[in-house]
Design an enzyme around this catalytic site. Structure first.
Site, mmCIF file in Angstrom:
data_model
loop_
_atom_site.group_PDB
_atom_site.id
_atom_site.type_symbol
_atom_site.label_atom_id
_atom_site.label_comp_id
_atom_site.label_asym_id
_atom_site.label_seq_id
_atom_site.Cartn_x
_atom_site.Cartn_y
_atom_site.Cartn_z
ATOM 1 N N HIS A 168 0.531 -1.531 0.002
ATOM 2 C CA HIS A 168 -0.006 0.018 0.067
ATOM 3 C C HIS A 168 0.349 1.639 -0.116
ATOM 4 O O HIS A 168 1.233 2.253 0.709
ATOM 5 C CB HIS A 168 -0.827 0.267 1.400
ATOM 6 C CG HIS A 168 -2.476 1.153 1.420
ATOM 7 N ND1 HIS A 168 -1.911 2.136 0.546
ATOM 8 C CD2 HIS A 168 -3.388 0.597 1.562
ATOM 9 C CE1 HIS A 168 -3.050 2.812 1.057
ATOM 10 N NE2 HIS A 168 -4.099 1.807 1.903
ATOM 11 N N GLU A 271 -1.480 1.118 -5.380
ATOM 12 C CA GLU A 271 -0.637 0.095 -4.620
ATOM 13 C C GLU A 271 -1.471 -0.864 -5.500
ATOM 14 O O GLU A 271 -1.898 -1.907 -5.899
ATOM 15 C CB GLU A 271 -2.265 0.075 -3.432
ATOM 16 C CG GLU A 271 -2.209 1.185 -2.486
ATOM 17 C CD GLU A 271 -3.300 1.351 -2.211
ATOM 18 O OE1 GLU A 271 -3.957 0.129 -1.417
ATOM 19 O OE2 GLU A 271 -4.098 2.362 -1.838
HETATM 20 O O1 LIG Z 1 -7.405 4.296 6.792
HETATM 21 P P1 LIG Z 1 -7.086 2.393 5.816
HETATM 22 O O2 LIG Z 1 -7.332 1.191 6.578
HETATM 23 O O3 LIG Z 1 -5.434 2.583 5.945
HETATM 24 O O4 LIG Z 1 -6.977 2.208 4.365
HETATM 25 C C1 LIG Z 1 -6.761 3.979 3.723
HETATM 26 C C2 LIG Z 1 -7.286 3.501 2.101
HETATM 27 O O5 LIG Z 1 -6.705 2.406 2.059
HETATM 28 C C3 LIG Z 1 -7.040 2.297 0.379
HETATM 29 O O6 LIG Z 1 -6.508 1.554 0.134
HETATM 30 C C4 LIG Z 1 -8.656 1.885 -0.119
HETATM 31 O O7 LIG Z 1 -8.650 2.166 -1.057
HETATM 32 C C5 LIG Z 1 -9.582 3.408 0.578
HETATM 33 O O8 LIG Z 1 -10.868 3.112 0.278
HETATM 34 C C6 LIG Z 1 -8.953 3.645 2.013
HETATM 35 O O9 LIG Z 1 -9.314 4.586 2.464
#
Ligand SMILES: O=P(O)(O)OC[C@H]1O[C@@H](O)[C@H](O)[C@@H](O)[C@@H]1O
Length: 301
Positions: A168, A271
């Site tokens: 990510h 990601e």
């Molecule tokens: O706040 P988190 O759990 O780290 O997620 C962040 C984002 O991660 C992304 O991968 C998603 O597509 C989003 O929808 C999400 O808001």
């Protein structure tokens, strides 16, 4: 040649390492084996770390490269085979189970000006709540002229294993409204903000509002073109045919943890993943490797 240096440090509650080579600096945390930041000398940061980041045990750090595994995002949106692997009583956490647990550092190796670190997470010695399967995850990190990551998933159980996952990565950009992503032209994508409709990318991707898309059939090479910083970030990958492109824009920024209300302007996530049609089914003993390498060069006007 200046020898690389690796320094262990504690950032609030987290054990971290700062790696310096002749040309770059990398910061990473043991929790989640999470890269926190990456900056090449004489350049703006390449991997974005939130200035609001909190270094607390059991809480993902906003920014860097969190690892989403053994599922990505909302488990209920995953293919049934991935959902069935989870047998927990409590609601399945977003982005899987390993991003806020400590991984084991297997070793640090420094050679010819490059530094390699390897982290492992073995569910046989660190069982995951609600996920009763034997698997080992390994993250190999190499910092030389570029930053290279390899995430290996190894099925050590007697049954086949279905996983979805993602690296990510948060990238630092001058201004999201001015950057373009090259390489996605013609790719089908699911727009999660438009009822998960399946659409097709035309030309380069630009950003003019909240974006949360799952691209499919993605190529091995994507580029972030950032004219204001005169920079092209090259992303090379293998073992992945899907990628999530995300920027929260104005409203969602207010709801995110460890995120300033204007931080959306200076970041974007690409990601590299194995999601939807691209999930992996591992036979007993089988391994899968997801690789990503990052480099940058001057973008000529
Ligand atoms: O706040 P988190 O759990 O780290 O997620 C962040 C984002 O991660 C992304 O991968 C998603 O597509 C989003 O929808 C999400 O808001």
């Amino acid at each position: 040649m200046q020898q690389p240096q690796v320094e262990r440090l504690e950032l609030d509650q987290l054990t971290c390492w700062r790696v310096r080579t002749a040309r770059a600096e990398l910061l990473l945390a043991q929790q989640g084996a999470q890269i926190l930041s990456y900056q090449r000398d004489g350049e703006q940061p390449l991997i974005w770390l939130s200035p609001q980041a909190a270094y607390q045990r059991g809480q993902g750090v906003r920014g860097g490269v969190p690892i989403c595994w053994p599922w990505f995002g909302d488990l209920r949106r995953n293919p049934l085979a991935v959902q069935q692997q989870y047998q927990g009583d409590s609601p399945a956490p977003f982005h899987g189970l390993v991003r806020d647990l400590d991984w084991q550092l297997l070793g640090i190796d420094s050679q010819d000006g490059a530094v390699s670190l390897t982290f492992a997470f073995d569910t046989r010695t660190q069982p995951l709540p609600g996920w009763p399967h034997a698997a080992e995850l390994r993250l190999s990190i190499r910092l030389d002229q570029q930053l290279s990551l390899a995430l290996d998933s190894h099925n050590l159980g007697r049954d086949s294993l279905a996983i979805s996952q993602a690296l990510h990565s948060y990238f630092a950009v001058s201004d999201i409204r001015q950057v373009r992503i090259a390489g996605l032209d013609g790719c089908p994508y699911i727009d999660t903000l438009q009822d998960w409709q399946r659409l097709q990318q035309q030309g380069e991707l630009t950003f003019a509002g909240e974006t949360d898309r799952i691209y499919l059939d993605t190529p091995a090479r994507l580029d972030i073109l950032d004219p204001a910083w005169q920079r092209r970030i090259r992303l090379h990958s293998s073992g992945t045919r899907s990628a999530v492109l995300w920027n929260p824009w104005i409203d969602k920024s207010q709801r995110l943890s460890q995120f300033a209300s204007d931080a959306w302007q200076g970041m974007l996530c690409i990601e590299h993943a194995n999601v939807l049609d691209d999930i992996r089914l591992l036979a007993p003993g089988e391994q899968h490797r997801l690789e990503l390498s990052l480099s940058s060069e001057t973008l000529k006007a």
